[in-house]
Motif scaffolding. Structure first.
Motif, PDB file in Angstrom:
ATOM      1  N   CYS A 134      -8.146  -6.253 -14.012  1.00 49.24           N
ATOM      2  CA  CYS A 134      -7.599  -7.315 -13.161  1.00 49.24           C
ATOM      3  C   CYS A 134      -6.239  -7.803 -13.647  1.00 49.24           C
ATOM      4  CB  CYS A 134      -8.574  -8.480 -13.090  1.00 49.24           C
ATOM      5  SG  CYS A 134     -10.096  -8.098 -12.184  1.00 49.24           S
ATOM      6  N   GLN A 147      -7.661  -5.410  -8.184  1.00 46.16           N
ATOM      7  CA  GLN A 147      -8.704  -6.268  -8.756  1.00 46.16           C
ATOM      8  C   GLN A 147      -9.976  -5.454  -8.900  1.00 46.16           C
ATOM      9  OE1 GLN A 147      -8.464  -9.817  -9.591  1.00 46.16           O
ATOM     10  NE2 GLN A 147      -6.358  -9.057  -9.548  1.00 46.16           N
ATOM     11  N   ARG A 186     -14.252  -6.324  -9.311  1.00 44.25           N
ATOM     12  CA  ARG A 186     -15.237  -7.408  -9.256  1.00 44.25           C
ATOM     13  C   ARG A 186     -16.632  -6.820  -9.469  1.00 44.25           C
ATOM     14  NH1 ARG A 186     -14.268  -8.798  -4.486  1.00 44.25           N
ATOM     15  NH2 ARG A 186     -16.042  -7.876  -3.429  1.00 44.25           N
ATOM     16  N   TYR A 227     -20.579  -6.857  -9.203  1.00 42.22           N
ATOM     17  CA  TYR A 227     -21.694  -7.448  -8.463  1.00 42.22           C
ATOM     18  C   TYR A 227     -22.784  -7.727  -9.489  1.00 42.22           C
ATOM     19  CZ  TYR A 227     -19.270  -5.759  -4.280  1.00 42.22           C
ATOM     20  OH  TYR A 227     -18.337  -5.515  -3.293  1.00 42.22           O
ATOM     21  N   TYR A 268     -19.688  -2.282  -8.837  1.00 41.12           N
ATOM     22  CA  TYR A 268     -18.513  -3.129  -8.827  1.00 41.12           C
ATOM     23  C   TYR A 268     -17.659  -2.708  -7.643  1.00 41.12           C
ATOM     24  CZ  TYR A 268     -16.653   0.645 -11.989  1.00 41.12           C
ATOM     25  OH  TYR A 268     -16.303   1.821 -12.595  1.00 41.12           O
ATOM     26  N   ALA A 269     -16.657  -3.506  -7.346  1.00 38.06           N
ATOM     27  CA  ALA A 269     -15.742  -3.156  -6.253  1.00 38.06           C
ATOM     28  C   ALA A 269     -14.314  -3.216  -6.769  1.00 38.06           C
ATOM     29  CB  ALA A 269     -15.914  -4.107  -5.078  1.00 38.06           C
ATOM     30  N   GLU A 328     -10.450  -3.577  -5.446  1.00 37.48           N
ATOM     31  CA  GLU A 328      -9.668  -4.025  -4.294  1.00 37.48           C
ATOM     32  C   GLU A 328      -8.204  -3.766  -4.601  1.00 37.48           C
ATOM     33  OE1 GLU A 328     -12.417  -7.779  -2.815  1.00 37.48           O
ATOM     34  OE2 GLU A 328     -10.486  -8.172  -3.749  1.00 37.48           O
ATOM     35  N   THR A 336     -11.259  -2.673   0.135  1.00 35.22           N
ATOM     36  CA  THR A 336     -12.288  -2.828  -0.891  1.00 35.22           C
ATOM     37  C   THR A 336     -13.057  -1.527  -0.992  1.00 35.22           C
ATOM     38  OG1 THR A 336     -12.482  -5.189  -0.401  1.00 35.22           O
ATOM     39  CG2 THR A 336     -14.321  -4.170  -1.583  1.00 35.22           C
ATOM     40  N   PRO A 367     -16.361  -0.445  -2.767  1.00 35.37           N
ATOM     41  CA  PRO A 367     -17.570  -0.628  -3.579  1.00 35.37           C
ATOM     42  C   PRO A 367     -17.883   0.679  -4.305  1.00 35.37           C
ATOM     43  CG  PRO A 367     -17.915  -1.361  -1.316  1.00 35.37           C
ATOM     44  CD  PRO A 367     -16.623  -0.630  -1.342  1.00 35.37           C
ATOM     45  N   GLN A 419     -17.409   6.037  -5.662  1.00 35.48           N
ATOM     46  CA  GLN A 419     -17.508   5.147  -4.509  1.00 35.48           C
ATOM     47  C   GLN A 419     -18.913   5.246  -3.906  1.00 35.48           C
ATOM     48  OE1 GLN A 419     -14.159   5.066  -1.728  1.00 35.48           O
ATOM     49  NE2 GLN A 419     -13.021   6.287  -3.234  1.00 35.48           N
TER      50      GLN A 419
END
Length: 130
Positions: free
Chosen positions: A18, A64, A66, A68, A88-89, A91, A100, A102, A124
Motif C-alpha cells: 500500500c 492498494q 486489502r 479480507y 485479499y484484493a 486495487e 479491484t 480479488p 485471481q
C-alpha cells in the motif's frame, strides 16, 4: 527483524504494498523463496526477480492491497513454520478506471528467518461460471 507471529509478516507485506515500499516488501522474502505471482504467468525464484515483479506492480496508479480478514486461515507446521491462506484484493487504476482484483493467497513463512516468506502463491479468484 524477527517477527513474533505469521500475521505480523502478512501485515507488513500489505502495508509495504500500500505504501509502495518495494524494498520492505522484497526484504520479507527469503533468499530461496518461490513467488507464484498474481499478475504474471511466470514463477519467480530469485531475489532480483521478486524485487522486479513488485517494482512492476508498484507502477500501477493508486495501488492498494486489502485483506479480507474473515478469510484468513492459519496452520502451524510445527516450530516456527506457518501457512497463511485466504483472500485479499488488489486495487489500482487501469485507463483511469479503478479496478479491484480479488485474489487467493498462500504464504509459507518461517519466523526463524529474518526474511520469513519462503513461498507465496497468489491468483485471481476465478469468475463463477454458473
Amino acid at each position: 527483524m524477527h517477527y513474533q507471529n505469521a500475521e505480523d509478516v502478512l501485515a507488513e507485506w500489505i502495508s509495504g504494498i500500500c505504501a509502495g515500499e518495494i524494498d520492505n516488501v522484497a526484504r520479507l522474502y527469503h533468499e530461496q523463496a518461490i513467488l507464484i505471482p498474481t499478475f504474471s504467468p511466470h514463477t519467480v525464484s530469485t531475489p532480483q526477480g521478486i524485487r522486479h515483479y513488485f517494482e512492476q506492480l508498484a507502477t500501477r496508479d493508486n495501488l492498494q492491497a486489502r485483506l479480507y480478514e474473515k478469510s484468513l486461515r492459519k496452520q502451524c507446521l510445527g516450530g516456527t513454520a506457518w501457512i497463511l491462506s485466504g483472500t485479499y484484493a488488489f486495487e489500482f487504476e487501469v485507463d483511469q478506471l479503478l479496478l479491484t482484483f480479488p485474489s487467493r493467497f498462500t504464504f509459507a513463512v518461517n519466523l526463524e528467518h529474518e526474511r520469513p516468506i519462503v513461498h507465496h502463491h497468489s491468483s485471481q479468484v476465478p469468475r463463477n461460471l454458473s
